[in-house]
Design an enzyme around this catalytic site. Structure first.
Site, PDB file in Angstrom:
ATOM      1  N   ASN A 142       0.887  -1.168   0.000  1.00 27.78           N
ATOM      2  CA  ASN A 142       0.000   0.000   0.000  1.00 27.78           C
ATOM      3  C   ASN A 142       0.924   1.216   0.000  1.00 27.78           C
ATOM      4  O   ASN A 142       1.131   1.867   1.014  1.00 27.78           O
ATOM      5  CB  ASN A 142      -0.903  -0.001   1.236  1.00 27.78           C
ATOM      6  CG  ASN A 142      -1.847  -1.181   1.213  1.00 27.78           C
ATOM      7  OD1 ASN A 142      -2.439  -1.492   0.181  1.00 27.78           O
ATOM      8  ND2 ASN A 142      -1.985  -1.863   2.338  1.00 27.78           N
ATOM      9  N   GLU A 179      -8.205  -2.853  -3.426  1.00 24.95           N
ATOM     10  CA  GLU A 179      -8.513  -2.261  -2.125  1.00 24.95           C
ATOM     11  C   GLU A 179      -8.369  -0.740  -2.146  1.00 24.95           C
ATOM     12  O   GLU A 179      -7.770  -0.145  -1.249  1.00 24.95           O
ATOM     13  CB  GLU A 179      -7.643  -2.887  -1.026  1.00 24.95           C
ATOM     14  CG  GLU A 179      -7.892  -4.380  -0.904  1.00 24.95           C
ATOM     15  CD  GLU A 179      -7.295  -5.029   0.336  1.00 24.95           C
ATOM     16  OE1 GLU A 179      -6.182  -4.661   0.732  1.00 24.95           O
ATOM     17  OE2 GLU A 179      -7.954  -5.917   0.903  1.00 24.95           O
ATOM     18  N   ASP A 216      -7.360 -14.696   0.626  1.00 26.62           N
ATOM     19  CA  ASP A 216      -6.372 -13.835   1.282  1.00 26.62           C
ATOM     20  C   ASP A 216      -5.663 -14.525   2.446  1.00 26.62           C
ATOM     21  O   ASP A 216      -5.977 -14.225   3.603  1.00 26.62           O
ATOM     22  CB  ASP A 216      -7.066 -12.554   1.784  1.00 26.62           C
ATOM     23  CG  ASP A 216      -6.067 -11.498   2.215  1.00 26.62           C
ATOM     24  OD1 ASP A 216      -4.869 -11.721   2.022  1.00 26.62           O
ATOM     25  OD2 ASP A 216      -6.498 -10.462   2.741  1.00 26.62           O
ATOM     26  N   GLU A 248       2.967 -15.834  -3.733  1.00 25.50           N
ATOM     27  CA  GLU A 248       3.180 -14.931  -2.599  1.00 25.50           C
ATOM     28  C   GLU A 248       2.627 -15.632  -1.358  1.00 25.50           C
ATOM     29  O   GLU A 248       1.447 -15.983  -1.303  1.00 25.50           O
ATOM     30  CB  GLU A 248       2.441 -13.599  -2.830  1.00 25.50           C
ATOM     31  CG  GLU A 248       2.528 -12.646  -1.644  1.00 25.50           C
ATOM     32  CD  GLU A 248       1.805 -11.298  -1.869  1.00 25.50           C
ATOM     33  OE1 GLU A 248       1.649 -10.867  -3.033  1.00 25.50           O
ATOM     34  OE2 GLU A 248       1.392 -10.689  -0.866  1.00 25.50           O
ATOM     35  N   GLU A 253      -0.921 -12.765   9.924  1.00 28.30           N
ATOM     36  CA  GLU A 253      -2.098 -11.891   9.961  1.00 28.30           C
ATOM     37  C   GLU A 253      -3.366 -12.646  10.347  1.00 28.30           C
ATOM     38  O   GLU A 253      -4.150 -12.174  11.164  1.00 28.30           O
ATOM     39  CB  GLU A 253      -2.284 -11.220   8.594  1.00 28.30           C
ATOM     40  CG  GLU A 253      -3.566 -10.400   8.521  1.00 28.30           C
ATOM     41  CD  GLU A 253      -3.782  -9.729   7.163  1.00 28.30           C
ATOM     42  OE1 GLU A 253      -2.913  -9.851   6.278  1.00 28.30           O
ATOM     43  OE2 GLU A 253      -4.835  -9.086   7.005  1.00 28.30           O
ATOM     44  N   HIS A 295     -12.324 -16.529   6.598  1.00 33.81           N
ATOM     45  CA  HIS A 295     -12.549 -15.093   6.797  1.00 33.81           C
ATOM     46  C   HIS A 295     -13.708 -14.773   7.740  1.00 33.81           C
ATOM     47  O   HIS A 295     -14.574 -13.947   7.410  1.00 33.81           O
ATOM     48  CB  HIS A 295     -12.754 -14.395   5.450  1.00 33.81           C
ATOM     49  CG  HIS A 295     -11.916 -13.146   5.346  1.00 33.81           C
ATOM     50  ND1 HIS A 295     -11.829 -12.219   6.368  1.00 33.81           N
ATOM     51  CD2 HIS A 295     -11.118 -12.677   4.343  1.00 33.81           C
ATOM     52  CE1 HIS A 295     -11.010 -11.243   5.993  1.00 33.81           C
ATOM     53  NE2 HIS A 295     -10.550 -11.496   4.783  1.00 33.81           N
ATOM     54  N   TRP A 315     -16.574  -7.660   3.143  1.00 35.07           N
ATOM     55  CA  TRP A 315     -15.703  -7.463   4.301  1.00 35.07           C
ATOM     56  C   TRP A 315     -16.398  -7.929   5.577  1.00 35.07           C
ATOM     57  O   TRP A 315     -15.994  -7.550   6.673  1.00 35.07           O
ATOM     58  CB  TRP A 315     -15.283  -5.985   4.407  1.00 35.07           C
ATOM     59  CG  TRP A 315     -14.233  -5.613   3.392  1.00 35.07           C
ATOM     60  CD1 TRP A 315     -13.544  -6.469   2.587  1.00 35.07           C
ATOM     61  CD2 TRP A 315     -13.746  -4.306   3.081  1.00 35.07           C
ATOM     62  NE1 TRP A 315     -12.662  -5.785   1.785  1.00 35.07           N
ATOM     63  CE2 TRP A 315     -12.763  -4.439   2.070  1.00 35.07           C
ATOM     64  CE3 TRP A 315     -14.036  -3.016   3.541  1.00 35.07           C
ATOM     65  CZ2 TRP A 315     -12.071  -3.372   1.522  1.00 35.07           C
ATOM     66  CZ3 TRP A 315     -13.342  -1.933   2.994  1.00 35.07           C
ATOM     67  CH2 TRP A 315     -12.370  -2.109   1.996  1.00 35.07           C
TER      68      TRP A 315
HETATM   69  C1  GCU Z   1      -4.854  -8.107   3.247  1.00 30.10           C
HETATM   70  C2  GCU Z   1      -4.383  -7.294   4.411  1.00 30.10           C
HETATM   71  C3  GCU Z   1      -4.039  -5.896   4.015  1.00 30.10           C
HETATM   72  C4  GCU Z   1      -3.079  -5.921   2.830  1.00 30.10           C
HETATM   73  C5  GCU Z   1      -3.665  -6.747   1.715  1.00 30.10           C
HETATM   74  C6  GCU Z   1      -2.705  -6.950   0.555  1.00 30.10           C
HETATM   75  O1  GCU Z   1      -6.105  -7.667   2.823  1.00 30.10           O
HETATM   76  O2  GCU Z   1      -5.363  -7.278   5.408  1.00 30.10           O
HETATM   77  O3  GCU Z   1      -3.462  -5.249   5.126  1.00 30.10           O
HETATM   78  O4  GCU Z   1      -2.824  -4.641   2.389  1.00 30.10           O
HETATM   79  O5  GCU Z   1      -3.962  -8.027   2.186  1.00 30.10           O
HETATM   80  O6  GCU Z   1      -2.143  -8.025   0.461  1.00 30.10           O
HETATM   81  O7  GCU Z   1      -2.540  -6.065  -0.251  1.00 30.10           O
END
Ligand code: GCU
Length: 711
Positions: A211, A292, A365, A387, A393, A534, A557
Site C-alpha cells: 500500500n 482495495e 487472502d 506470494e 495476519e 474469513h 468485508w
Molecule cells: C490483506 C491485508 C491488508 C493488505 C492486503 C494486501 O487484505 O489485510 O493489510 O494490504 O492483504 O495483500 O494487499
C-alpha cells in the site's frame, strides 16, 4: 523490549564460548564429555536476537582458492567462524562454470565448494555449516535454487509502522521524515538482517508496504534505500520498492497517471533512471494496483498489462523487473474468490518478459486454509510467482504458535492438473512446466525491531522456512522444522545438568518438532475448520466474529458473506449452482470440487453450502463434526502447553518463559474461537453440542461484545 543488533549480548557470547565444543561433540556423540560440559553451567540468557545463527567457536580450517573479492572473503570468514568439521581441514573455493550448477547454486563436498558465482560460494558455505550443525550427510551435493528470485516483502511504512506487523516497528524506516540520517546502529542491524537472509538463500527485499505512498520515490526515500542497499549488497540481496501507480500525478504533479500518456511514460523513465543512478543493482518495482482502493491503470480505462508493461519498459534497460500483484477484488463481484482469475487469464501472454504476476497462495487472502489459487497453471504464457504470508495476519499474529511450512508445502505440492497429472503449483511456478524468463517467490515478512525480530522464538521458524522453501520447493516441513530447531535451540543454550544427545533428540527435538508440525492444522481446527474462511471480528484479523456485520460495511468485508450460515446449513456455494468458482479449476479438480461427496472435507464449506445434518465420512453429522473439530483444536493447544512444560530442562529460561506465557494466551484465545463459533452457529443449526465436546465456558453475548483486539 527493543534491541538493535549493536547492543550485543556479551554474556551470551561468553557463555557460548564456554560451550564451544559442544556442537562438535554432540555430532560425534561423545556423551560423557557432553554431560560433564553441560553439567558445569546452567545460566544462559537468550533473547533470540541471533536467530538460527548462534555463535559457536569453530574448529581450525584453511580456505584456499579464489578469495579475490569482498564477497568471497566474507564467505571464507563465515566458514572459518562456523567450521565444525574436521579440525585442521582445508576447503577449496572454486568459481567454474558447470552445466549442472544453475543460477547461484553450488556443488559441495566436505573440502570443496564450487559455483558459477561468488554468491553461490557464499550459499555453499552456509549450507555446509548447516549440514555440520544439524549432522546431515555431506556427500557430493549439487544444490540449485528452485527460484531465481527469493524475495521478502516488507509491509513497512515510512513512518516506521508495519502493516500487519507484530514484532515492533520497522527495521528500515523510522518516521519523522525518511531523510533522517543513517546511524551506525541502522547499518549493523541491516547487516545482521542481510546475513540471516543470505544464510537461507533469500536474495531480494522489497523495503516498503504494497500500500505504497507516492513519497516512496522521493529523493529522501531513495537516499535511504540506497544506504540500505549498500549494507545488503555484500550478502547478495537486491532491494526493490513498492510503488504507487499515481506517483506521476501525486509526486510528479502531472495531470494524469495514465500509462499510455507520453508524459507519464517519460516521467517513469526519468524516475527509473534516477533510481539506477543511485542504486545500479536495484531490483525493480512491486505494484498493488486497482486493489482495495489503490489507483491503477483501470482508472484510465487501461488494463493491468498496459500498466505493468509501461513500468517494465522503463526498467528493462537496467535489468529491472515488475512484480504486479493479482490480489484484486471489488465489492461488485459476487464471489471475490473468482475475480483475480477473471481479470488476469484474458491477459495471458500480453505481459513483457520482465513482468511477473505475483499471486497469493489462495484465491481469497492468506486464510488458515484455502485451495490453491486457480491462476497457478492457468497463466501459461506469463511469468507467475507465489506470494506467501510469513507474518501471521490470519493465524494468530505473534501471539500463537503456528509453524507455516505445512501450509506452504500444501500449496506448493497441490496438483493443478493443468499440464497433466503432477502439475503442482511448485512446477507451475519454478520454470519446470512453463518457460518463464524469470522465476520468483515472495513472502510477506514478519520482521520488526523486537529483540527476537519476529515477536517470539517460534515465529522465527516461519522466516527460516520461507527461505528454505524458496531455495528448494520440494523440501518437507519436517526437515525444515528439525533443522531450525537444531540451530535455534542448540544444546549449548540448555540449562539442564543431564543433557545428552540422545535425550535431547527424544525429549526435546522430537516432541517440539511434532508440536510445530501439528500447529497449523490445530489453528485451522479451532478457528476455521472444514473450509470455513474469513470469519474474523473486524479488521484486526485476530479473534472470531462470524456475527460481525456492521451496517453499511461492504458485504465482502463481513464474515456472513463467507460462511453463509442459515437454518438449512453452512458454507459458500461455489459449485455450478452457486458462483461456479469450481469452473476455474482444471479437470479432474472441477468435477471433484463440484460434487459434495468427492470434495475434500477440509475444503467442504469453501465450495459447498452443506446441510447441518449432512453425513460426513466419520459418520458424524456436519454439525457434530464442526463441533468436534473446534474441540480438537483447543485440545491440541492444551497439549502444546504440556509439551512445552516438559521440555523446560532443555531451553534457556528467557525463551522458555516467553513461549510458556504465549501458549497460555494461545489456549485461552483458541477457547474463545471455539466457544464463539460453536455458540453462534448453533443458533442456525438448532442442534445440541455433542456430549464428547467440552462445554463452552464463555457466553456468546459476552464474546460478541468483546473485540479481542491485538493488545
Ligand atoms: C490483506 C491485508 C491488508 C493488505 C492486503 C494486501 O487484505 O489485510 O493489510 O494490504 O492483504 O495483500 O494487499
Amino acid at each position: 523490549m527493543n534491541l538493535t543488533s549493536n547492543q550485543s549480548n556479551n554474556t551470551l557470547n561468553i557463555m557460548n564460548t564456554i560451550f564451544r565444543d559442544f556442537i562438535h561433540v554432540f555430532s560425534t556423540c561423545s556423551l560423557v564429555l557432553v554431560v560433564s560440559l553441560i553439567g558445569t553451567q546452567n545460566l544462559l540468557a537468550n533473547n533470540g536476537n541471533d536467530l538460527w545463527l548462534s555463535n559457536h567457536l569453530s574448529k581450525q580450517v584453511t580456505v584456499i582458492g579464489s578469495l579475490k573479492t569482498p564477497m568471497l572473503q566474507l564467505a571464507a570468514k563465515e566458514l572459518k567462524n562456523g567450521w565444525q568439521g574436521r579440525d585442521g581441514a582445508t576447503v577449496l573455493f572454486t568459481i567454474k562454470k558447470d552445466k549442472s550448477i544453475k543460477l547461484d547454486g553450488f556443488r559441495l563436498d566436505s573440502n570443496r565448494i564450487q559455483s558459477n558465482s561468488e554468491l553461490g560460494i557464499l550459499y555453499g558455505v552456509y549450507d555446509l555449516l548447516r549440514r555440520q550443525q544439524t549432522s546431515q550427510p555431506i556427500g557430493s551435493i549439487v544444490s540449485n535454487p528452485s527460484y531465481e528470485l527469493r524475495i521478502l516483502n516488507h509491509w513497512d511504512n515510512s513512518d516506521g509502522s508495519v502493516e500487519r506487523g507484530y514484532a515492533g516497528r520497522s527495521i528500515f524506516w523510522r518516521g519523522g521524515g525518511t531523510q533522517l540520517s543513517v546511524t551506525e546502529g541502522d547499518r549493523l542491524l541491516w547487516q545482521k538482517y542481510a546475513r540471516a537472509n543470505a544464510s537461507i538463500g533469500i536474495n531480494g527485499s522489497v523495503l516498503n508496504n504494497v500500500n505504497a505512498n507516492p513519497q516512496a520515490l522521493s529523493i529522501e526515500f531513495l537516499q535511504r534505500t540506497c544506504a540500505i542497499a549498500k549494507e545488503l549488497r555484500p550478502y547478495g540481496i537486491k532491494v526493490y520498492l513498492s510503488i504507487n501507480f499515481s506517483s506521476p500525478a501525486e509526486l510528479g504533479k502531472l495531470k494524469s497517471s495514465d500509462p499510455l500518456n507520453p508524459e507519464v511514460i517519460n516521467w517513469w523513465k526519468s524516475k527509473v533512471k534516477e533510481v539506477y543512478q543511485l542504486i545500479p543493482d536495484f531490483g525493480g518495482f512491486l505494484v498493488k494496483a486497482n486493489s482495495e482502493g489503490l489507483p491503477g491503470p483501470q482508472d484510465f480505462g487501461r488494463t493491468h498489462a498496459d500498466g505493468a508493461n509501461m513500468l517494465a519498459d522503463a526498467l528493462k534497460p537496467y535489468g529491472g523487473i515488475v512484480m504486479w500483484r493479482a490480489f484484486v477484488y471489488s465489492p461488485s463481484d459476487k464471489d471475490r474468490a473468482k475475480q483475480a482469475y477473471n481479470e488476469f487469464v484474458p491477459l495471458d501472454g500480453m505481459f513483457r518478459d520482465n513482468v511477473i504476476i505475483q499471486v497469493k497462495n489462495g484465491p481469497i487472502d492468506f486464510q488458515p486454509r484455502e485451495p490453491f489459487s486457480p491462476l497457478f497453471g492457468a497463466l501459461k504464457k506469463t511469468s507467475i510467482m507465489p506470494e506467501f504470508q510469513i507474518t501471521q495476519e490470519y493465524l494468530g499474529h505473534s501471539l500463537q504458535l503456528v509453524f507455516l511450512a505445512p501450509l506452504w508445502e500444501e500449496c506448493l505440492q497441490s496438483d493443478t492438473h493443468q499440464e497433466g497429472d503432477g502439475s503442482t503449483v511448485a512446477k507451475c511456478t519454478d520454470g519446470s512446466l512453463f518457460s518463464q524468463k524469470h522465476t520468483a517467490i515472495a513472502g510477506v515478512a514478519n520482521i520488526g525491531l523486537d529483540a527476537d525480530w519476529c515477536g517470539n522464538a517460534f515465529a522465527q521458524s516461519n522466516w527460516y522456512a520461507f527461505g528454505r522453501l524458496a531455495w528448494d520447493n520440494n523440501l518437507k516441513s519436517e526437515q525444515i522444522a528439525l533443522e531450525w530447531l537444531q540451530q535455534t535451540f542448540t544444546p549449548d543454550q540448555a540449562i539442564t545438568k543431564k543433557i545428552t544427545p540422545k535425550n535431547w533428540q527424544d525429549a526435546f527435538l522430537t516432541p517440539v518438532c511434532q508440536m510445530m508440525l501439528q500447529s497449523r492444522e490445530t489453528a485451522v481446527n479451532y478457528s476455521m475448520p472444514l473450509g470455513l474462511h474469513h470469519i474474523f471480528a473486524g479488521n484486526h484479523h485476530y479473534g472470531p466474529g462470524p456475527w460481525y456485520a456492521p451496517r453499511g460495511l461492504r458485504k465482502d468485508w463481513t464474515p456472513p458473506y463467507y460462511h453463509q450460515a442459515d437454518s438449512l446449513g453452512i458454507g459458500f456455494d461455489r459449485t455450478s449452482k452457486g458462483s461456479n468458482a469450481v469452473s476455474q479449476y482444471h479437470e479432474p479438480l472441477n468435477a471433484m470440487f463440484e460434487n459434495v461427496e468427492s470434495c475434500p472435507e477440509n475444503l467442504l464449506l469453501w465450495f459447498h453450502h452443506v446441510p447441518w445434518t449432512y453425513r460426513m465420512k466419520s459418520g458424524n453429522s456436519l454439525w457434530d463434526e464442526l463441533c468436534t473439530k473446534y474441540n480438537s483444536g483447543v485440545n491440541s493447544v492444551r497439549g502444546f502447553q504440556k509439551t512445552w512444560d516438559q521440555v523446560q530442562p532443555y531451553v534457556d529460561k528467557d525463551r522458555f518463559l516467553d513461549i510458556q506465557h504465549m501458549l497460555r494466551r494461545h489456549t485461552r484465545d483458541a477457547q474463545i474461537w471455539k466457544d464463539g463459533c460453536i455458540l453462534y452457529f448453533q443458533q442456525f443449526s438448532n442442534m445440541p453440542i455433542p456430549l464428547e465436546v467440552e462445554r463452552p465456558i464463555y457466553d456468546l453475548d459476552v464474546l460478541m461484545k468483546m473485540e479481542m483486539l491485538y493488545p
